[in-house]
Design a protein around this motif. Structure first.
Motif, PDB file in Angstrom:
ATOM      1  N   TYR A   1      10.415  83.996  37.929  1.00 54.18           N
ATOM      2  CA  TYR A   1      10.749  82.978  38.905  1.00 54.18           C
ATOM      3  C   TYR A   1      10.572  81.545  38.505  1.00 54.18           C
ATOM      4  N   LYS A   2      10.621  80.538  39.344  1.00 52.81           N
ATOM      5  CA  LYS A   2      10.629  79.282  38.912  1.00 52.81           C
ATOM      6  C   LYS A   2       9.018  78.704  38.760  1.00 52.81           C
ATOM      7  N   ASP A   3       8.457  78.965  37.802  1.00 52.18           N
ATOM      8  CA  ASP A   3       7.219  78.824  37.519  1.00 52.18           C
ATOM      9  C   ASP A   3       7.123  77.395  36.927  1.00 52.18           C
ATOM     10  N   PRO A   4       6.085  76.816  37.086  1.00 55.69           N
ATOM     11  CA  PRO A   4       5.888  75.324  36.650  1.00 55.69           C
ATOM     12  C   PRO A   4       6.133  74.988  35.031  1.00 55.69           C
ATOM     13  N   GLN A   5       5.774  75.983  34.306  1.00 55.27           N
ATOM     14  CA  GLN A   5       5.982  75.859  32.686  1.00 55.27           C
ATOM     15  C   GLN A   5       7.421  76.370  32.525  1.00 55.27           C
ATOM     16  N   SER A   6       8.078  76.908  33.400  1.00 58.84           N
ATOM     17  CA  SER A   6       9.354  77.435  32.895  1.00 58.84           C
ATOM     18  C   SER A   6       9.495  78.562  32.165  1.00 58.84           C
ATOM     19  N   TYR A   7       8.458  79.131  32.103  1.00 57.41           N
ATOM     20  CA  TYR A   7       8.112  80.210  31.120  1.00 57.41           C
ATOM     21  C   TYR A   7       9.005  81.597  31.365  1.00 57.41           C
ATOM     22  N   GLY A   8       9.162  81.595  32.660  1.00 59.13           N
ATOM     23  CA  GLY A   8      10.151  82.809  33.034  1.00 59.13           C
ATOM     24  C   GLY A   8      11.644  82.431  32.653  1.00 59.13           C
ATOM     25  N   GLU A   9      12.121  81.066  32.684  1.00 58.08           N
ATOM     26  CA  GLU A   9      13.515  80.697  32.386  1.00 58.08           C
ATOM     27  C   GLU A   9      13.630  80.804  30.762  1.00 58.08           C
TER      28      GLU A   9
ATOM     29  N   GLN B   1      23.776  92.369  37.688  1.00 54.78           N
ATOM     30  CA  GLN B   1      22.893  91.721  38.732  1.00 54.78           C
ATOM     31  C   GLN B   1      21.852  91.042  37.912  1.00 54.78           C
ATOM     32  N   ALA B   2      21.532  89.805  38.389  1.00 57.46           N
ATOM     33  CA  ALA B   2      20.380  89.031  37.935  1.00 57.46           C
ATOM     34  C   ALA B   2      19.794  88.247  38.954  1.00 57.46           C
ATOM     35  N   CYS B   3      18.328  88.796  39.415  1.00 61.46           N
ATOM     36  CA  CYS B   3      17.687  88.310  40.404  1.00 61.46           C
ATOM     37  C   CYS B   3      16.698  87.453  39.527  1.00 61.46           C
ATOM     38  N   VAL B   4      16.828  86.374  39.426  1.00 61.06           N
ATOM     39  CA  VAL B   4      15.748  85.371  38.472  1.00 61.06           C
ATOM     40  C   VAL B   4      15.740  84.137  38.887  1.00 61.06           C
ATOM     41  N   GLY B   5      14.762  83.211  38.323  1.00 64.11           N
ATOM     42  CA  GLY B   5      14.679  81.943  38.739  1.00 64.11           C
ATOM     43  C   GLY B   5      14.573  81.466  40.111  1.00 64.11           C
ATOM     44  N   ASP B   6      15.580  80.662  40.918  1.00 62.54           N
ATOM     45  CA  ASP B   6      15.510  80.203  42.039  1.00 62.54           C
ATOM     46  C   ASP B   6      15.765  81.332  43.066  1.00 62.54           C
ATOM     47  N   LEU B   7      16.625  82.329  42.457  1.00 63.44           N
ATOM     48  CA  LEU B   7      16.844  83.559  43.425  1.00 63.44           C
ATOM     49  C   LEU B   7      15.832  84.475  43.752  1.00 63.44           C
TER      50      LEU B   7
ATOM     51  N   GLY C   1       8.630  88.193  26.370  1.00 61.10           N
ATOM     52  CA  GLY C   1       9.046  87.051  25.452  1.00 61.10           C
ATOM     53  C   GLY C   1       8.925  87.642  24.003  1.00 61.10           C
ATOM     54  N   SER C   2       8.138  88.592  23.778  1.00 65.38           N
ATOM     55  CA  SER C   2       7.792  89.247  22.540  1.00 65.38           C
ATOM     56  C   SER C   2       8.719  90.347  21.885  1.00 65.38           C
ATOM     57  N   GLY C   3       9.474  90.241  20.770  1.00 70.71           N
ATOM     58  CA  GLY C   3       9.968  91.457  20.540  1.00 70.71           C
ATOM     59  C   GLY C   3      11.367  91.826  21.105  1.00 70.71           C
TER      60      GLY C   3
ATOM     61  N   LEU D   1      -5.907  82.581  30.759  1.00 71.57           N
ATOM     62  CA  LEU D   1      -5.500  83.973  30.517  1.00 71.57           C
ATOM     63  C   LEU D   1      -4.372  84.294  31.104  1.00 71.57           C
ATOM     64  N   SER D   2      -3.887  83.310  32.044  1.00 71.54           N
ATOM     65  CA  SER D   2      -2.618  83.731  32.883  1.00 71.54           C
ATOM     66  C   SER D   2      -1.632  82.446  32.609  1.00 71.54           C
ATOM     67  N   SER D   3      -0.336  82.959  32.611  1.00 66.19           N
ATOM     68  CA  SER D   3       0.741  81.887  32.389  1.00 66.19           C
ATOM     69  C   SER D   3       0.999  81.581  33.695  1.00 66.19           C
ATOM     70  N   SER D   4       0.526  81.922  35.066  1.00 60.17           N
ATOM     71  CA  SER D   4       0.996  81.660  36.277  1.00 60.17           C
ATOM     72  C   SER D   4      -0.300  81.670  37.232  1.00 60.17           C
ATOM     73  N   PRO D   5      -1.398  81.078  37.121  1.00 59.49           N
ATOM     74  CA  PRO D   5      -2.457  81.362  37.597  1.00 59.49           C
ATOM     75  C   PRO D   5      -2.490  81.189  39.088  1.00 59.49           C
ATOM     76  N   ASP D   6      -1.538  80.493  39.749  1.00 56.49           N
ATOM     77  CA  ASP D   6      -1.392  80.078  41.162  1.00 56.49           C
ATOM     78  C   ASP D   6      -0.938  81.358  42.020  1.00 56.49           C
ATOM     79  N   VAL D   7      -0.297  82.269  41.000  1.00 52.06           N
ATOM     80  CA  VAL D   7       0.387  83.409  42.081  1.00 52.06           C
ATOM     81  C   VAL D   7      -0.390  84.781  41.531  1.00 52.06           C
ATOM     82  N   GLU D   8      -1.527  84.625  40.735  1.00 50.11           N
ATOM     83  CA  GLU D   8      -2.097  85.933  40.362  1.00 50.11           C
ATOM     84  C   GLU D   8      -2.608  86.736  41.624  1.00 50.11           C
TER      85      GLU D   8
END
Length: 313
Positions: free
Chosen positions: A133-141, A162-168, A99-101, A258-265
């Motif tokens: 992926y479809k993370d709770p905070q929609s960060y990936g989106e 090719q775009a393997c992102v989000g729900d896919l 997300g940066s730069g 310190l994680s944007s997705s703590p459930d999957v670390e």
């Protein structure tokens, strides 16, 4: 043979695609208004191609229209795709975006691929986006949209293949969304891209992680293709306030904050974060303690062991 897929609002009734005017075939209606249901929306594909339509179905969710959503998947017999590359020269650029730069990195990637393609016949530039992926905070989106916007406004024509992102790229385990693909590898000779895991994360990991932890706003070009060597730095960051306080926290606190997705670390996340913070504590000004002569740190991969070894260059 090239395949073609057509999705159409036919506005015509025929039993071939399940309309009710001739007979009732029990096909799920795609057009619904008060007192009437019809099959008007059809999907066509050419025969004897590399395209295969799978899991075609009409969705129950509200579409805010009198037509309902249709979902299907296109299965390719050869699913391995090429990464971001110039089709003719084979020049490849691979980047990790958080997300940066993004704008600056996209311009740098395209320019570098174009530079490496000099002397080759002109070819299209292909783009693949893997991850998020479809993370709770929609960060990936959010990151995905940012990347797409940056490539879309670039003055060169770039083909998204090719775009393997989000729900896919999401699988549900115990009511928690997990990414399917955590990492990818690229065959730079063929351009093939494939799912990959990396037990060894490369040299100077704590140094690289420290830069990201301290809020780096630019994406670094870390591989010198002319030398065949990995290049790290030089760079600097400001001292971290409260470093002792961070190191005194529990693993759970570090994970949650310190994680944007703590459930999957992975289980070692907190351990790696502690090592990174400890490195920052010991190297508050890496321009002085790490890059003493203001020169990059070069590494070359040992073909026998697979490890990167430092090179005095």
């Amino acid at each position: 043979m090239t395949g073609v897929v057509i999705g159409a609002d036919a506005n015509a009734h025929h039993t071939i695609w399940g309309s009710s005017d001739i007979n009732e075939r029990g096909v799920e209606p795609t057009f619904i208004i008060a007192g009437r249901k019809e099959v008007l929306d059809i999907t066509l594909t050419t025969e004897n191609t590399d395209l295969e339509i799978k899991d075609w179905r009409v969705l129950d969710e509200h579409s805010f229209s009198d037509h309902r959503y249709i979902q299907f998947y296109i299965n390719l017999q050869c699913p391995v795709e090429k990464p971001y590359r110039n089709y003719r020269s084979g020049a490849v650029a691979l980047a990790h975006f958080d997300g940066s730069g993004v704008d600056e990195a996209v311009c740098a990637m395209v320019a570098r691929v174009q530079e490496l393609a000099l002397g080759y016949p002109e070819g299209r530039i292909e783009l693949q986006l893997i991850g998020g992926y479809k993370d709770p905070q929609s960060y990936g989106e959010d990151v995905f949209y940012s990347i797409m916007q940056s490539f879309h406004k670039h003055h060169l024509e770039i083909d998204l293949t090719q775009a393997c992102v989000g729900d896919l790229n999401t699988i549900v385990r115990g009511d928690i969304n997990f990414p399917i693909i955590y990492g990818v590898g690229v065959n730079i000779n063929t351009g093939e891209i494939f799912p990959a895991t990396f037990p060894e994360r490369g040299p100077d990991r704590q140094l690289r992680d420290a830069r990201i932890f301290m809020g780096a706003q630019t994406v670094l070009d870390v591989y010198d293709s002319s030398l065949g060597m990995l290049r790290i730095g030089p760079f600097n960051y400001d001292p971290l306030r409260g470093v002792d306080l961070w190191l005194s926290q529990t693993d759970e606190f570090i994970l949650q904050h310190l994680s944007s997705s703590p459930d999957v670390e992975p289980p070692h996340f907190a351990m790696h974060m502690r090592a990174t913070i400890k490195f920052i504590q010991e190297n508050q000004f890496p321009a002085i303690t790490v890059f003493r002569d203001n020169r990059p740190r070069y590494y070359r991969r040992d073909e026998t062991t697979g490890y990167w070894t430092i090179v005095r260059y």
